[in-house]
Scaffold this active site. Structure first.
Site, short mmCIF file in Angstrom:
data_model
loop_
_atom_site.label_atom_id
_atom_site.label_comp_id
_atom_site.label_asym_id
_atom_site.label_seq_id
_atom_site.Cartn_x
_atom_site.Cartn_y
_atom_site.Cartn_z
CG HIS A 98 19.90 44.84 54.25
ND1 HIS A 98 21.25 44.78 54.26
CD2 HIS A 98 19.66 46.03 54.69
CE1 HIS A 98 21.76 45.86 54.40
NE2 HIS A 98 20.90 46.69 54.89
CG HIS A 100 16.87 49.99 54.34
ND1 HIS A 100 17.50 50.30 55.60
CD2 HIS A 100 18.21 49.38 53.82
CE1 HIS A 100 18.83 49.92 55.85
NE2 HIS A 100 19.23 49.59 54.76
#
Length: 134
Positions: A98, A100
């Protein structure tokens, strides 16, 4: 075993969805650095960026750009940071790759990581090792 992000994707754990398409999902981080801190994840489970197919990485990059633009316009921030903690040693807590996208505001306390200088010949040795393994 499902990770927390897979549970979010299945609707088993609630989230504040920001964006979704066929390959990518974006939602607010529940522990934000600043309001608007968004996580961009692939809908399919991949633990790290090395496992991630290039077409999904490209799609994630497009979504990261959209989210950043929305932060500048919608949150009136002057900039944002992108981060991807890849593997546990780099601080990855959730084993689902992922990005940010972190909106920045003056005085938020977020700082750049420490830097150092290469020792004599160290840069050349490191570069050779990287090039050899491309």
């Amino acid at each position: 075993m499902d990770c927390i992000f897979c549970k979010i994707l299945k609707g088993e754990v609630p989230c504040e969805k920001i964006y979704e398409n066929d390959q990518v999902f974006a939602f607010l981080d529940i522990m934000p650095v600043n309001p608007g801190h968004t996580l961009v994840i692939p809908k399919e489970h991949f633990e790290n960026i090395e496992e991630l197919p290039e077409n999904i990485l490209c799609e994630m990059s497009k979504v990261v750009k959209k989210i950043g633009q929305a932060m500048i316009k919608g949150l009136n921030v002057k900039g944002y940071n992108l981060a991807l903690n890849n593997r546990t040693m780099a601080g990855q807590v959730v084993p689902h790759v992922h990005f940010h996208v972190i909106p920045r505001v003056k005085g938020d306390g977020l700082r750049l990581w420490p830097q150092r200088k290469y020792q004599e010949q160290e840069a050349q040795i490191v570069a050779e090792k990287l090039i050899k393994n491309l």
